[in-house]
Write an enzyme that holds these catalytic residues in place. Structure first.
Site, PDB file in Angstrom:
ATOM      1  N   GLU A  86       0.599 -29.864  17.288  1.00 28.30           N
ATOM      2  CA  GLU A  86      -0.170 -29.235  16.260  1.00 28.30           C
ATOM      3  C   GLU A  86      -1.150 -28.176  16.758  1.00 28.30           C
ATOM      4  O   GLU A  86      -1.310 -27.033  16.487  1.00 28.30           O
ATOM      5  CB  GLU A  86      -0.683 -30.263  15.340  1.00 28.30           C
ATOM      6  CG  GLU A  86      -1.355 -29.699  14.059  1.00 28.30           C
ATOM      7  CD  GLU A  86      -1.969 -30.639  13.234  1.00 28.30           C
ATOM      8  OE1 GLU A  86      -1.471 -31.789  13.195  1.00 28.30           O
ATOM      9  OE2 GLU A  86      -2.834 -30.484  12.425  1.00 28.30           O
TER      10      GLU A  86
ATOM     11  N   TYR B  23       0.943  -1.102   0.118  1.00 27.11           N
ATOM     12  CA  TYR B  23       0.185  -0.007   0.042  1.00 27.11           C
ATOM     13  C   TYR B  23       0.881   1.462  -0.051  1.00 27.11           C
ATOM     14  O   TYR B  23       0.569   2.275  -0.506  1.00 27.11           O
ATOM     15  CB  TYR B  23      -1.002   0.105   1.249  1.00 27.11           C
ATOM     16  CG  TYR B  23      -2.124  -0.797   0.927  1.00 27.11           C
ATOM     17  CD1 TYR B  23      -3.284  -0.676  -0.125  1.00 27.11           C
ATOM     18  CD2 TYR B  23      -2.631  -1.857   1.847  1.00 27.11           C
ATOM     19  CE1 TYR B  23      -4.107  -1.244  -0.246  1.00 27.11           C
ATOM     20  CE2 TYR B  23      -3.782  -2.660   1.426  1.00 27.11           C
ATOM     21  CZ  TYR B  23      -4.602  -2.467   0.406  1.00 27.11           C
ATOM     22  OH  TYR B  23      -5.651  -3.318   0.204  1.00 27.11           O
TER      23      TYR B  23
ATOM     24  N   ASP C 149      -1.643 -34.414  14.252  1.00 27.15           N
ATOM     25  CA  ASP C 149      -2.657 -35.281  14.017  1.00 27.15           C
ATOM     26  C   ASP C 149      -2.136 -36.506  12.775  1.00 27.15           C
ATOM     27  O   ASP C 149      -0.878 -36.259  12.389  1.00 27.15           O
ATOM     28  CB  ASP C 149      -3.643 -34.623  12.927  1.00 27.15           C
ATOM     29  CG  ASP C 149      -4.831 -33.782  13.835  1.00 27.15           C
ATOM     30  OD1 ASP C 149      -4.846 -34.105  14.746  1.00 27.15           O
ATOM     31  OD2 ASP C 149      -5.256 -32.945  13.143  1.00 27.15           O
TER      32      ASP C 149
END
Lengths: 377, 377
Positions: free
Chosen positions: B207, B107, B258
């Site tokens: 995790e 920006y 996981d």
């Protein structure tokens, strides 16, 4: 008789011992059985038709419609059994003083009903989640009181001290001494957590973590004596609760979000709560909140922003249209004007754009909006 | 001559003053002009063909292929000008000691090239992002040294003290005194931040935040004297850097994720780095990391897990297939076996399932895996 819900004014949800409440829930059912009655409990209805905007108080709440859940009813008996199983597990958690998530609870109950029965108590988490809500409204208690943690997100810094009683320890956290990081807002800010020495003059909520970091680096909150919060996107329950609690302490709450329907919607969930959390009503809403930008009107005021707009996506436009249909939003001409401008021009404006002229321009933007009371309702 | 890249062993990326480096970058270009030569700089190529697995060191790194970017070249002049504009802005940021994000930088540079020219320096952030990477490899510096913050995510607790020099203040943070929340890991853990008094025996990376909260509540890290980190999903740059730094201090790193291709992929990005960050190679990789679960083999070992599996999604299966094709993964028979099991059975297993027998079972699972050295490579 209409059920007392947890959204009664000033309720903190921690007046009664959760274990005792759960035991009373069980005792009622056992009593029904002893009296040879059909075991039952009452649950406030959470369908859209029972959700309304409380004009006087300014938030979304459940009405008084309630339904009785019965054990001896072919359509309800399984759900009844499952809800009782959830209550029993939560009782364990509360007694052991251990917390888990609604997913952890699901896995604890994903077991077979017996060696000879080819059926589990739960097969999918989509079965257990709504029954946790049933239990919450039946007991007039939030899941946090049942030792179920919600997802957490959000950071805070400012002149405030917090006493966190967690596990075997009491930790005093000075949220003005967190350096570049900020204090990670917990999922439960009600139980065993005490807000002491809140010395700030107001609260500023900043949608994006990047802008929070910018303002933190500038020491904005020190100079202004503000509590600086970022929900880091949509506000999690813990973050909404902390905003509510700070407003209860008399601090004005100003929200600084992206200039698009999504940023504005984040504001509205902070302000009035949301439909899917209407069952905890005012506990999760801060009707006192005011929006300080970014708005489409800023485009008129700050010339440099004209080259900084982005094209609004289909999702943005759909959300804007939905917001125009909500009576708690479209009662405000200022918001109708902003939303219609988005639909007409198909433009949006990120809060990051305010770094365009110089990085510290963001600070001036916020100060000016607050000083001139240029608030959106 | 092959460019020195930042992934040389033990490089911290903070040896040379960023401002001075940027000035040398500019001086070289000015020198070219004065000598009436075509202004140019060298950039190590970041295409897949120049990314390889360093077998000896165990991480993904860029090779030595480099390309020269020239100003007087119709295909390169715009990009050349844009890169110089980025370098100039970063020089401002470093000189002012102010930070922003790559979006903030975009920006700042989204302005017109002049009143009479209907063209901006940048129109889309997708133009500026790769040029920031060009500058990083051209200068052998990470964006963090150019005062560009990356997205941050991740929490940490454990017996450690950190000295955070931020703005005008030095703050000492004791990461064992963060109660239920943990220390929010910053986006930049290299500059003006000092790790003092790291007293732990090992690092455990978990995790999911929900499991981190579970282990934190149990005081797992206190009993085990471990540093407990959650990347809260895929690990952000700051979190990967902190794991790297803790491993450099000699702490073993164990990862608990996981039991699906996604969780395993998170492990592999921590361990070897990732292809899109190969240009910062070892700085972002921890080849010493070991995986302690969840694995498909756990299904054989823990009877209760058999009823806890979920169906692997298409994304899971696609990711598993991709991982089988990566030479740094398929060199390990243990991983090939796990991945093939996922593809065959189409099953997955979340770490949350380990709360099934009792909430604190997770602690025992981790302790047993570490005690018995049941690590996946």
């Amino acid at each position: 008789m209409p059920k007392k819900t947890t959204d009664d004014k000033k309720s903190s949800g921690h007046e009664e011992e959760p274990a005792k409440q759960l035991e009373m829930f069980g005792a009622k059912i056992l009593g029904d059985i002893e009296r040879k009655q059909n075991p039952s409990f009452n649950v406030t209805t959470r369908t859209r038709s029972n959700i309304s905007y409380d004009e006087k108080e300014g938030y979304l709440r459940l009405g008084s419609a309630a339904e009785e859940h019965n054990f001896i009813n072919i359509a309800q008996s399984k759900r009844f059994m499952q809800t009782v199983a959830i209550a029993a597990k939560c009782h364990d958690f509360v007694k052991q003083n251990l917390h888990t998530t609604i997913r952890g609870l699901f896995y604890q109950l994903k077991y077979s009903l017996g060696d000879d029965i080819d059926e589990n108590i739960f097969n999918e988490q989509s079965e257990s989640n709504p029954l946790i809500e049933d239990l919450e409204v039946a007991l007039s208690m939030k899941r946090e009181n049942l030792n179920l943690n919600a997802n957490r997100k959000g950071v805070l810094t400012g002149n405030m001290r917090v006493l966190d009683s967690f596990g075997d320890e009491k930790t005093e956290i000075d949220t003005s001494k967190m350096g570049r990081s900020g204090w990670a807002i917990p999922s439960d800010v009600d139980n065993d957590i005490e807000f002491v020495d809140v010395k700030a003059k107001y609260v500023i909520v900043v949608e994006k973590d990047a802008l929070w970091q910018r303002l933190n680096e500038d020491g904005f909150w020190k100079k202004e004596n503000a509590i600086l919060i970022s929900p880091q996107g949509q506000a999690a329950r813990g973050t909404r609760r902390i905003i509510r609690k700070l407003a209860d302490m008399g601090l004005p709450v100003y929200v600084f979000n992206d200039g698009d329907a999504w940023g504005w919607y984040i504001y509205w969930t902070i302000k009035t709560g949301s439909m899917n959390l209407a069952y905890i009503g005012r506990d999760i809403a801060t009707p006192e909140a005011r929006f300080i930008g970014v708005t489409m009107s800023d485009l008129e005021r700050y010339e440099f922003l004209k080259s900084m707009t982005m094209r609004a996506t289909e999702v943005d436009l759909k959300r804007a249209q939905e917001m125009l249909n909500y009576p708690w939003i479209n009662r405000h001409n200022e918001w109708v004007k902003e939303l219609k401008e988005v639909l007409k021009t198909k433009k949006k404006l990120e809060q990051d754009t305010l770094q365009g002229p110089r990085l510290t321009f963001v600070d001036d933007y916020i100060k000016e909006k607050i000083k001139n009371k240029e608030f959106m309702p």
